[in-house]
Design a protein around this motif. Structure first.
Motif, PDB file in Angstrom:
ATOM      1  N   LEU A  44       0.633  -1.233   0.061  1.00  0.00           N
ATOM      2  CA  LEU A  44       0.125   0.036  -0.025  1.00  0.00           C
ATOM      3  C   LEU A  44       0.930   1.224  -0.113  1.00  0.00           C
ATOM      4  O   LEU A  44       0.622   2.270  -0.745  1.00  0.00           O
ATOM      5  CB  LEU A  44      -0.783  -0.042   1.220  1.00  0.00           C
ATOM      6  N   LEU A  45       2.030   1.284   0.932  1.00  0.00           N
ATOM      7  CA  LEU A  45       2.993   2.474   0.730  1.00  0.00           C
ATOM      8  C   LEU A  45       3.694   2.579  -0.408  1.00  0.00           C
ATOM      9  O   LEU A  45       3.511   3.829  -1.051  1.00  0.00           O
ATOM     10  CB  LEU A  45       3.800   2.138   1.872  1.00  0.00           C
ATOM     11  N   ARG A  46       4.044   1.528  -1.194  1.00  0.00           N
ATOM     12  CA  ARG A  46       4.813   1.817  -2.513  1.00  0.00           C
ATOM     13  C   ARG A  46       3.801   2.212  -3.564  1.00  0.00           C
ATOM     14  O   ARG A  46       4.011   3.046  -4.456  1.00  0.00           O
ATOM     15  CB  ARG A  46       5.526   0.515  -2.929  1.00  0.00           C
ATOM     16  N   GLY A  47       2.697   1.501  -3.741  1.00  0.00           N
ATOM     17  CA  GLY A  47       1.633   1.925  -4.502  1.00  0.00           C
ATOM     18  C   GLY A  47       1.163   3.361  -4.506  1.00  0.00           C
ATOM     19  O   GLY A  47       1.020   3.912  -5.470  1.00  0.00           O
ATOM     20  N   ALA A  48       0.680   3.984  -3.450  1.00  0.00           N
ATOM     21  CA  ALA A  48       0.582   5.368  -3.050  1.00  0.00           C
ATOM     22  C   ALA A  48       1.610   6.078  -3.441  1.00  0.00           C
ATOM     23  O   ALA A  48       1.404   7.164  -3.962  1.00  0.00           O
ATOM     24  CB  ALA A  48       0.295   5.469  -1.481  1.00  0.00           C
ATOM     25  N   VAL A  49       2.908   5.777  -3.097  1.00  0.00           N
ATOM     26  CA  VAL A  49       4.041   6.735  -3.466  1.00  0.00           C
ATOM     27  C   VAL A  49       4.190   6.671  -5.171  1.00  0.00           C
ATOM     28  O   VAL A  49       4.210   7.735  -5.759  1.00  0.00           O
ATOM     29  CB  VAL A  49       5.458   6.238  -3.095  1.00  0.00           C
ATOM     30  N   ARG A  50       4.162   5.619  -5.719  1.00  0.00           N
ATOM     31  CA  ARG A  50       4.116   5.647  -7.111  1.00  0.00           C
ATOM     32  C   ARG A  50       2.898   6.482  -7.790  1.00  0.00           C
ATOM     33  O   ARG A  50       3.231   7.052  -8.916  1.00  0.00           O
ATOM     34  CB  ARG A  50       3.722   4.235  -7.741  1.00  0.00           C
ATOM     35  N   MET A  51       1.776   6.592  -7.112  1.00  0.00           N
ATOM     36  CA  MET A  51       0.675   7.373  -7.481  1.00  0.00           C
ATOM     37  C   MET A  51       1.053   8.758  -7.214  1.00  0.00           C
ATOM     38  O   MET A  51      -0.083   9.628  -7.142  1.00  0.00           O
ATOM     39  CB  MET A  51      -0.680   6.703  -7.067  1.00  0.00           C
ATOM     40  N   GLY A  52       2.183   9.193  -7.088  1.00  0.00           N
ATOM     41  CA  GLY A  52       2.124  10.702  -6.312  1.00  0.00           C
ATOM     42  C   GLY A  52       1.859  11.057  -5.133  1.00  0.00           C
ATOM     43  O   GLY A  52       1.244  12.083  -4.968  1.00  0.00           O
ATOM     44  N   LEU A  53       2.155  10.036  -4.270  1.00  0.00           N
ATOM     45  CA  LEU A  53       1.863  10.070  -2.816  1.00  0.00           C
ATOM     46  C   LEU A  53       0.507  10.365  -2.465  1.00  0.00           C
ATOM     47  O   LEU A  53      -0.151  11.241  -1.740  1.00  0.00           O
ATOM     48  CB  LEU A  53       2.456  11.333  -2.117  1.00  0.00           C
ATOM     49  N   ASN A  54      -0.320   9.489  -3.168  1.00  0.00           N
ATOM     50  CA  ASN A  54      -2.005   9.659  -2.995  1.00  0.00           C
ATOM     51  C   ASN A  54      -2.530   8.597  -2.205  1.00  0.00           C
ATOM     52  O   ASN A  54      -2.244   7.623  -2.530  1.00  0.00           O
ATOM     53  CB  ASN A  54      -2.575   9.751  -4.673  1.00  0.00           C
ATOM     54  N   PHE A  55      -3.016   9.069  -0.783  1.00  0.00           N
ATOM     55  CA  PHE A  55      -3.225   7.906  -0.020  1.00  0.00           C
ATOM     56  C   PHE A  55      -4.703   7.948  -0.097  1.00  0.00           C
ATOM     57  O   PHE A  55      -5.317   7.320   1.139  1.00  0.00           O
ATOM     58  CB  PHE A  55      -2.475   8.054   1.236  1.00  0.00           C
ATOM     59  N   HIS A  56      -5.566   8.559  -0.811  1.00  0.00           N
ATOM     60  CA  HIS A  56      -6.984   8.472  -0.553  1.00  0.00           C
ATOM     61  C   HIS A  56      -7.312   7.105  -0.553  1.00  0.00           C
ATOM     62  O   HIS A  56      -7.199   6.437  -1.405  1.00  0.00           O
ATOM     63  CB  HIS A  56      -7.631   9.337  -1.603  1.00  0.00           C
ATOM     64  N   PRO A  57      -8.458   6.703   0.472  1.00  0.00           N
ATOM     65  CA  PRO A  57      -8.694   5.260   0.315  1.00  0.00           C
ATOM     66  C   PRO A  57      -9.066   4.807  -0.607  1.00  0.00           C
ATOM     67  O   PRO A  57      -8.911   3.713  -0.886  1.00  0.00           O
ATOM     68  CB  PRO A  57      -9.468   5.230   1.689  1.00  0.00           C
ATOM     69  N   ARG A  58     -10.222   5.618  -1.363  1.00  0.00           N
ATOM     70  CA  ARG A  58     -10.809   4.937  -2.844  1.00  0.00           C
ATOM     71  C   ARG A  58      -9.781   4.796  -3.795  1.00  0.00           C
ATOM     72  O   ARG A  58     -10.096   3.855  -4.489  1.00  0.00           O
ATOM     73  CB  ARG A  58     -11.772   5.973  -3.034  1.00  0.00           C
ATOM     74  N   ILE A  59      -8.752   5.521  -3.790  1.00  0.00           N
ATOM     75  CA  ILE A  59      -7.853   5.493  -4.783  1.00  0.00           C
ATOM     76  C   ILE A  59      -6.779   4.026  -4.614  1.00  0.00           C
ATOM     77  O   ILE A  59      -6.469   3.549  -5.608  1.00  0.00           O
ATOM     78  CB  ILE A  59      -6.885   6.711  -4.970  1.00  0.00           C
TER      79      ILE A  59
END
Length: 607
Positions: free
Chosen positions: A401-416
């Motif tokens: 989850l951390l790596r994925g959110a960072v790859r998406m531009g530090l987007n940790f919104h739960p639905r994303i």
């Protein structure tokens, strides 16, 4: 001609500024009306705009009698009705049953998350049960014998060596003990001792404490097995490097919790976006993002092996964040904090606008305790909400989850993040528990609920703040089919307020000449209560019937509101105050034997 044109332009600018000011004023009043449900009381609202002491729940300077705060100068003393006030108003018209949850689950009891999903949803493929929130709550209330279990001997958490525990400092001694110590309860001088793993709870906050911070912490202390839990309070150090020091030394509301900080029940932490985060060994993303050929080692013997990922000379991988990636928008920071903190510490994360209603431990002590909530009544498998969330520390899932959110531009919104997990077929590793467990009116608020309404039956998040006028459209007890609540005689005062107060002492103070701007709490408590004169009369509400079965209730922001007397939130506040004054029990039938805690303060706007 040029001068006329210039004057015209200046006049036009002034007109625009004036129009903007008027529009702002209209919008401000409209927001107040929407939040409070009535036109604002100007004096009270003006008082709120004063110094730091004027935010909701903050202590006032003047204290008289038995710790009674003075009313703000803007509130006219004539408005305080001696025959119906904060201190002689009965808590309820019925007898409260405090120990409605029965005996607290033992430290090794585990909740079967798969069973909770199946009973309240159906399955990941068939969600036919999901809209029936009442049925789910009824199962959570009555079905503990079906979803709670104790693992076989040898497999229980308390029987494992502390050095193998997931949680840091699981034994209270940095995981250095051979076995967990014997259990010792909380006392006034000790936070007790747990005979199993100590589970961390995390919350994030920015700014001074308000009554919402008080409500969360008191609900935590009211419901949790305190020797076996630690509350981590993360304050934003990127905005204010001195945030922790300010709260510990100059926050008058938080001062009531300092004894719990001093002895370790509450652990104050400074949140700063880390520049690098350690990841567990192994590929947690099935090769996604990894380079075919790692970069050459630098002077520190570190190689870039993937986008945002380096590997040091000890084969330890680190997720690296650049300064450009770090965000300081409040919502974005809050979204990120929970994922980073849970990856490092594990346990559970809670938004601060949450009220805890049950012991969370059974949800957090099993081998697989990763979960988040559904986003309202949305049926898609990636529609997560992370207001309440749990992850295993330093795990494959937390790393993914951390790596994925960072790859998406530090987007940790739960639905994303949820859409990402569904796409990668990893969403079933993060259990999605239904809204009934943590936010039981969300589906009704979104008009997605089917079947019976909940108990209480609420349709709007503002209703929990309101007294007798909370339910103009539909009665709050529509779905209640239990026994008739036992009525009690209307009497004066909180039963725990009057203890130790001699009749002579109160009478003596009553005959003394008192300034028109000073009130004595005991005199107001002694005054005859007349229910017909009360704008906020007591009702038949008690905590026993506040969403039984749910682990939490989510207030959903609404930061500027205060609970009206006799509202559901005020019922909860008075149950807390009664418990911490040793006059009442908590939902598990336990008496409070910890440090004394100041009660909630009076909301003078509801005099």
């Amino acid at each position: 001609m040029a001068k006329k044109t210039c004057a015209r332009n200046v006049f036009g600018v002034l007109q625009s500024v004036l129009a903007a000011a008027v529009l702002y004023g209209v919008l401000y009043v409209a927001v107040l009306v929407y939040q409070r449900g009535s036109f604002p009381k100007i004096a009270a609202e003006l008082h709120k705009g004063h110094s730091d002491k004027s935010h909701p729940g903050s202590p006032l300077d003047s204290l008289v009698g038995a710790g009674f705060p003075m009313p703000p100068s803007k509130v006219k003393v004539e408005k305080i009705n001696a025959n119906a006030n904060w201190f002689n108003r009965p808590e309820s018209l019925v007898v409260p049953n405090d120990n409605y949850m029965g005996k607290r689950p033992s430290i090794d009891v585990v909740a079967n998350l798969t069973k909770l999903v199946e009973e309240c949803r159906g399955s990941y493929e068939n969600i036919e049960k999901m809209p029936y929130v009442y049925d789910c709550l009824k199962f959570l209330e009555d079905g503990e014998h079906e979803y709670y279990y104790t693992p076989p001997e040898g497999e229980r958490a308390s029987e494992q060596p502390p050095r193998l525990a997931e949680y840091l400092n699981s034994d209270g001694n940095d995981n250095t003990l051979e076995v967990y110590p014997s259990y010792k309860p909380v006392t006034k001088t000790s936070m007790g001792q747990c005979n199993g793993p100590i589970v961390p709870h995390h919350v994030y906050w920015t700014g001074a404490a308000t009554w919402r911070v008080e409500l969360f912490i008191k609900s935590h202390l009211h419901t949790q097995n305190l020797p076996c839990v630690r509350l981590f309070l993360w304050l934003d150090g990127d905005r204010d490097p001195n945030a922790v020091d300010k709260m510990l030394t100059s926050d008058p509301l938080f001062a009531r919790f300092l004894p719990f900080v001093e002895r370790g029940d509450i652990i104050m932490k400074t949140w700063k976006f880390p520049s690098r985060i350690p990841l567990p060994p192994g590929d947690n993303t099935d090769g996604v993002g990894y380079y075919k050929t790692p970069g050459k080692p630098n002077s520190k013997n570190e190689s870039i092996v993937a986008d945002g990922l380096i590997r040091d000379g000890n084969n330890q991988e680190w997720l690296v964040l650049t300064e450009k990636q770090m965000t300081f928008l409040p919502v974005a920071v809050s979204d990120a904090v929970r994922f980073v903190v849970l990856h490092i510490y594990g346990g559970a994360y809670f938004d601060m606008d949450v009220v805890i209603l049950r012991d969370m431990r059974p949800l957090l002590i099993g081998e697989q305790h990763t979960f988040a909530e559904r986003w309202g009544g949305h049926p898609a498998p990636g529609e997560y909400n992370t207001a309440i969330m749990s992850l295993s520390a330093n795990s494959s899932m937390s790393s993914y989850l951390l790596r994925g959110a960072v790859r998406m531009g530090l987007n940790f919104h739960p639905r994303i993040v949820g859409v990402m997990a569904v796409k990668d077929k990893r969403n079933q590793e993060l259990h999605m528990l239904e809204t009934a467990a943590f936010d039981p009116i969300w589906s009704e608020f979104d008009h997605d609920m089917l079947g019976k309404c909940t108990v209480p039956c609420m349709h709007d998040y503002g209703q929990v703040f309101k007294s007798k006028n909370a339910f103009p459209l539909k009665d709050e007890w529509d779905a209640y089919n239990g026994p008739q609540l036992e009525a009690k005689q209307v009497s004066r005062g909180h039963f725990w307020d009057m203890r130790g107060q001699s009749e002579e002492a109160v009478e003596e103070r009553a005959v003394k000449k008192i300034s028109t701007e000073v009130y004595d709490r005991d005199i107001l408590s002694k005054a005859e209560y007349k229910i017909e004169e009360d704008n906020y009369p007591p009702t038949n509400r008690t905590m026993e019937h506040f969403f039984r079965g749910a682990w939490t209730y989510h207030v959903h922001n609404q930061w500027l509101k205060n609970p009206e007397p006799s509202s559901w939130l005020n019922v909860i506040q008075r149950a807390h105050d009664g418990f911490f004054s040793s006059g009442r029990k908590n939902p598990y039938g336990e008496k409070w034997d910890g440090p004394s805690i100041a009660p909630y303060e009076v909301s003078w706007e509801y005099t």
